[in-house]
Design an enzyme around this catalytic site. Structure first.
Site, PDB file in Angstrom:
ATOM      1  N   GLU A  69       0.858  -1.188   0.000  1.00  0.00           N
ATOM      2  CA  GLU A  69       0.000   0.000   0.000  1.00  0.00           C
ATOM      3  C   GLU A  69       0.891   1.234   0.000  1.00  0.00           C
ATOM      4  O   GLU A  69       0.449   2.330   0.294  1.00  0.00           O
ATOM      5  CB  GLU A  69      -0.968  -0.013   1.180  1.00  0.00           C
ATOM      6  CG  GLU A  69      -0.335  -0.122   2.543  1.00  0.00           C
ATOM      7  CD  GLU A  69      -1.363  -0.063   3.666  1.00  0.00           C
ATOM      8  OE1 GLU A  69      -2.070   0.942   3.747  1.00  0.00           O
ATOM      9  OE2 GLU A  69      -1.436  -1.021   4.439  1.00  0.00           O
ATOM     10  N   CYS A  84      -3.378  -3.468   4.644  1.00  0.00           N
ATOM     11  CA  CYS A  84      -2.458  -4.500   5.157  1.00  0.00           C
ATOM     12  C   CYS A  84      -2.879  -5.910   4.765  1.00  0.00           C
ATOM     13  O   CYS A  84      -2.167  -6.871   5.060  1.00  0.00           O
ATOM     14  CB  CYS A  84      -2.381  -4.427   6.675  1.00  0.00           C
ATOM     15  SG  CYS A  84      -1.864  -2.839   7.280  1.00  0.00           S
ATOM     16  N   HIS A 139      -2.594  -9.868  12.528  1.00  0.00           N
ATOM     17  CA  HIS A 139      -1.971  -8.670  11.969  1.00  0.00           C
ATOM     18  C   HIS A 139      -1.521  -7.806  13.158  1.00  0.00           C
ATOM     19  O   HIS A 139      -2.282  -7.601  14.104  1.00  0.00           O
ATOM     20  CB  HIS A 139      -2.975  -7.916  11.089  1.00  0.00           C
ATOM     21  CG  HIS A 139      -2.508  -6.540  10.723  1.00  0.00           C
ATOM     22  ND1 HIS A 139      -1.272  -6.309  10.163  1.00  0.00           N
ATOM     23  CD2 HIS A 139      -3.089  -5.318  10.886  1.00  0.00           C
ATOM     24  CE1 HIS A 139      -1.122  -5.012   9.978  1.00  0.00           C
ATOM     25  NE2 HIS A 139      -2.208  -4.389  10.408  1.00  0.00           N
TER      26      HIS A 139
HETATM   27  P1  HMG Z   1      -3.493   6.809  21.570  1.00  0.00           P
HETATM   28  O1  HMG Z   1      -4.695   7.601  21.726  1.00  0.00           O
HETATM   29  O2  HMG Z   1      -2.219   7.545  21.408  1.00  0.00           O
HETATM   30  O3  HMG Z   1      -3.208   5.851  22.770  1.00  0.00           O
HETATM   31  O4  HMG Z   1      -3.728   5.880  20.306  1.00  0.00           O
HETATM   32  P2  HMG Z   1      -4.152   5.380  23.990  1.00  0.00           P
HETATM   33  O5  HMG Z   1      -4.407   6.521  24.874  1.00  0.00           O
HETATM   34  O6  HMG Z   1      -5.305   4.574  23.458  1.00  0.00           O
HETATM   35  O7  HMG Z   1      -3.116   4.422  24.709  1.00  0.00           O
HETATM   36  C1  HMG Z   1      -2.631   3.291  24.087  1.00  0.00           C
HETATM   37  C2  HMG Z   1      -2.397   2.251  25.185  1.00  0.00           C
HETATM   38  O8  HMG Z   1      -1.330   2.702  26.043  1.00  0.00           O
HETATM   39  C3  HMG Z   1      -3.614   2.049  26.117  1.00  0.00           C
HETATM   40  O9  HMG Z   1      -3.641   0.678  26.431  1.00  0.00           O
HETATM   41  C4  HMG Z   1      -3.231   2.839  27.357  1.00  0.00           C
HETATM   42  O10 HMG Z   1      -3.859   2.389  28.554  1.00  0.00           O
HETATM   43  C5  HMG Z   1      -1.728   2.582  27.399  1.00  0.00           C
HETATM   44  P3  HMG Z   1      -5.023  -0.164  26.213  1.00  0.00           P
HETATM   45  O11 HMG Z   1      -6.008   0.446  27.132  1.00  0.00           O
HETATM   46  O12 HMG Z   1      -5.390   0.030  24.756  1.00  0.00           O
HETATM   47  O13 HMG Z   1      -4.648  -1.555  26.522  1.00  0.00           O
HETATM   48  N1  HMG Z   1      -0.964   3.580  28.177  1.00  0.00           N
HETATM   49  C6  HMG Z   1       0.051   3.257  28.994  1.00  0.00           C
HETATM   50  N2  HMG Z   1       0.586   2.066  29.329  1.00  0.00           N
HETATM   51  C7  HMG Z   1       1.628   2.072  30.211  1.00  0.00           C
HETATM   52  N3  HMG Z   1       2.140   3.226  30.738  1.00  0.00           N
HETATM   53  C8  HMG Z   1       1.634   4.415  30.424  1.00  0.00           C
HETATM   54  C9  HMG Z   1       0.542   4.483  29.508  1.00  0.00           C
HETATM   55  N4  HMG Z   1      -0.188   5.495  28.990  1.00  0.00           N
HETATM   56  C10 HMG Z   1      -1.109   4.933  28.158  1.00  0.00           C
HETATM   57  N5  HMG Z   1       2.146   5.530  30.959  1.00  0.00           N
HETATM   58  C11 HMG Z   1      -3.757   4.186  18.671  1.00  0.00           C
HETATM   59  C12 HMG Z   1      -3.494   4.503  20.132  1.00  0.00           C
HETATM   60  C13 HMG Z   1      -3.504   2.705  18.427  1.00  0.00           C
HETATM   61  C14 HMG Z   1      -5.208   4.500  18.330  1.00  0.00           C
HETATM   62  C15 HMG Z   1      -2.798   5.046  17.784  1.00  0.00           C
HETATM   63  O14 HMG Z   1      -1.474   4.642  18.001  1.00  0.00           O
HETATM   64  C16 HMG Z   1      -3.118   4.975  16.304  1.00  0.00           C
HETATM   65  O15 HMG Z   1      -3.942   5.710  15.785  1.00  0.00           O
HETATM   66  N6  HMG Z   1      -2.411   4.046  15.538  1.00  0.00           N
HETATM   67  C17 HMG Z   1      -2.631   3.867  14.117  1.00  0.00           C
HETATM   68  C18 HMG Z   1      -3.866   3.036  13.836  1.00  0.00           C
HETATM   69  C19 HMG Z   1      -3.728   1.590  14.232  1.00  0.00           C
HETATM   70  O16 HMG Z   1      -2.634   1.064  14.351  1.00  0.00           O
HETATM   71  N7  HMG Z   1      -4.872   0.892  14.384  1.00  0.00           N
HETATM   72  C20 HMG Z   1      -4.879  -0.513  14.704  1.00  0.00           C
HETATM   73  C21 HMG Z   1      -6.058  -1.256  14.091  1.00  0.00           C
HETATM   74  S1  HMG Z   1      -6.238  -0.905  12.342  1.00  0.00           S
HETATM   75  C22 HMG Z   1      -5.005  -1.853  11.565  1.00  0.00           C
HETATM   76  O17 HMG Z   1      -4.403  -2.672  12.175  1.00  0.00           O
HETATM   77  C23 HMG Z   1      -4.722  -1.559  10.125  1.00  0.00           C
HETATM   78  C24 HMG Z   1      -3.440  -0.780   9.854  1.00  0.00           C
HETATM   79  O18 HMG Z   1      -2.315  -1.621  10.023  1.00  0.00           O
HETATM   80  C25 HMG Z   1      -3.484  -0.173   8.446  1.00  0.00           C
HETATM   81  C26 HMG Z   1      -3.742  -1.076   7.264  1.00  0.00           C
HETATM   82  O19 HMG Z   1      -4.543  -1.985   7.281  1.00  0.00           O
HETATM   83  O20 HMG Z   1      -3.164  -0.756   6.219  1.00  0.00           O
HETATM   84  C27 HMG Z   1      -3.252   0.378  10.809  1.00  0.00           C
END
Ligand code: HMG
Length: 384
Positions: free
Chosen positions: A80, A112, A234
């Site tokens: 992609e 992906c 994935h």
């Molecule tokens: P965010 O808002 O920065 O993070 O976005 P958050 O506030 O949700 O925190 C993430 C985790 O860190 C949470 O854990 C927090 O509790 C923890 P969870 O509750 O989820 O288990 N946390 C901590 N842990 C330890 N110590 C601390 C601390 N603070 C917080 N101090 C998000 C997270 C994944 C949304 C962001 O990184 C993002 O937008 N990523 C890109 C999209 C993505 O990867 N999506 C995944 C599903 S879609 C997919 O897989 C397809 C893709 O590969 C593309 C394709 O298909 O081509 C992306």
């Protein structure tokens, strides 16, 4: 013919790497959020003379050194992060590697999930002609805007895979489950070098596709969950696989161990998201780090935003350990050049317009490099 599947596999990454602790410091985030919250330690960053073609060519060259090209009549390139709207990235690889002209070359896209489309297509080609072999290359660079929520989940890597009858590593079983839904969770417009993402929606879409494809897998004669010994997902970040595993256990009404996931995380924690290559980087990590896989059934959940999920299984061959090559990727990971946040930001923001002739600096130590643009066309060359 005793089954069709993955005969050989090779994983490749970039010259440069950014430590996520350095990113956390600049972004004013607790480093534990990335390390524990997302399950990521570092992310691969392409140098100025690297891209999906150079990574894919390197992976394919290493694999073909072992297997040769005899019987390979198809090269399917999944990405992609395409370098051209028309010409397949696989065509550059075909040229760089001097592959035979009697070959089908094409590019596949669906976020992906594209790598799995290529793998399933390869299985179909071989089902029609058991003598055929298919070279599948998956290569991607995950890139989000600087400072955005997706920034710590960037990464880069490529997988080359030889798919054949009587495979040495994993026989892919015929049962498969599909789920597709038109969702705007993640996409990359034609005029943007970075992906647009709705993080919360992307997590939900991923889990919906997991349970949806699992239902379809069972409805199409798939194995009961108790008959699956290892689970691969994935991995946009490794914590996502844990979330998927917990969701599947809850949905199937069973208890699933999370310990068996760990060996599949080792490479992706270091690479970051490699999009289409991610689940197969996880497979490579599992094959390299879990010593008790002989005869075990692996469940694969492949996901691509937008969105499609597929659930399928494969059985590991009894003597697979005689056919794995751990050294190249582990040496490459250890040898990456750690860059500063400023160097990363500069590489991230550099976009070469196709309208200007340009030569890239010589940085990569890989066998192939992106040399620049001449007359609007991308130029690639061997480094040696
Ligand atoms: P965010 O808002 O920065 O993070 O976005 P958050 O506030 O949700 O925190 C993430 C985790 O860190 C949470 O854990 C927090 O509790 C923890 P969870 O509750 O989820 O288990 N946390 C901590 N842990 C330890 N110590 C601390 C601390 N603070 C917080 N101090 C998000 C997270 C994944 C949304 C962001 O990184 C993002 O937008 N990523 C890109 C999209 C993505 O990867 N999506 C995944 C599903 S879609 C997919 O897989 C397809 C893709 O590969 C593309 C394709 O298909 O081509 C992306």
């Amino acid at each position: 013919m005793t089954g069709i599947g993955i005969h050989d596999i090779e994983l490749v990454t970039t010259h440069d790497v950014l430590d996520l602790a350095a990113l956390a410091e600049v972004r004013g985030v607790d480093p534990a959020k990335y390390e524990i919250g997302l399950g990521q330690t570092r992310m691969s960053v392409p140098a100025a003379d690297e891209d999906v073609v150079t990574m894919g060519a390197t992976a394919a060259a290493r694999l073909l050194e072992r297997t040769g090209t005899e019987g390979i009549r198809s090269l399917l390139f999944a990405t992609e992060t395409g370098v051209d709207q028309s010409k397949s990235g696989g065509m550059f690889i075909h040229g760089l590697l001097g592959l035979p002209s009697a070959m089908r070359v094409a590019e596949v896209k669906q976020a992906c999930y594209a790598g799995t489309v290529a793998l399933q297509s390869a299985l179909g080609v071989i089902a029609r002609n058991p003598e055929a072999k298919v070279l599948v290359v998956m290569s991607d660079i995950a890139k989000y805007e600087l400072g955005g929520s997706g920034e710590p989940t960037q990464g880069a890597g490529a997988i080359a895979m030889l798919v054949s009858a009587n495979p040495a590593l994993v026989e892919i079983e015929p049962e498969t489950g599909m789920f597709s839904a038109d969702v705007d969770d993640f996409w990359r417009p034609n005029d943007s070098t970075t992906a647009v993402v709705d993080g919360a929606l992307s997590l939900k879409a991923y889990l919906d596709a997991l349970t949806g494809s699992w239902d379809d897998y069972l409805a199409n004669g798939g194995h009961a969950i108790e008959e699956i010994d290892r689970f691969l997902y994935h991995q946009p970040f490794t914590k996502m696989a844990r979330k998927g595993h917990r969701e599947l256990a809850k949905y199937a009404g069973t208890a699933l161990s999370e310990d068996t996931l760990e060996p599949s995380f080792i490479y992706n924690r270091e690479l970051g998201n490699t999009y289409g290559a991610s689940i197969y980087s996880a497979l490579t990590s599992l094959l390299h780090h879990d010593e008790e896989l002989a005869g075990k059934r692996i469940g694969f959940f492949s996901y691509g935003s937008g969105s499609t999920g597929e659930y399928f299984t494969g059985v590991v061959r009894a003597d697979y350990r005689e056919h794995i090559y751990v050294e190249p990727i582990q040496t490459e990971l250890a040898a990456r050049n750690t860059i500063t946040f400023e160097e990363y930001a500069e590489l991230h923001e550099t976009v070469l317009p196709s309208s200007e002739d340009v030569e890239t600096p010589r940085v990569t130590k890989a066998p192939y490099r992106f040399a620049g643009i001449r007359g609007g066309a991308r130029q690639y060359e061997a480094t040696a």
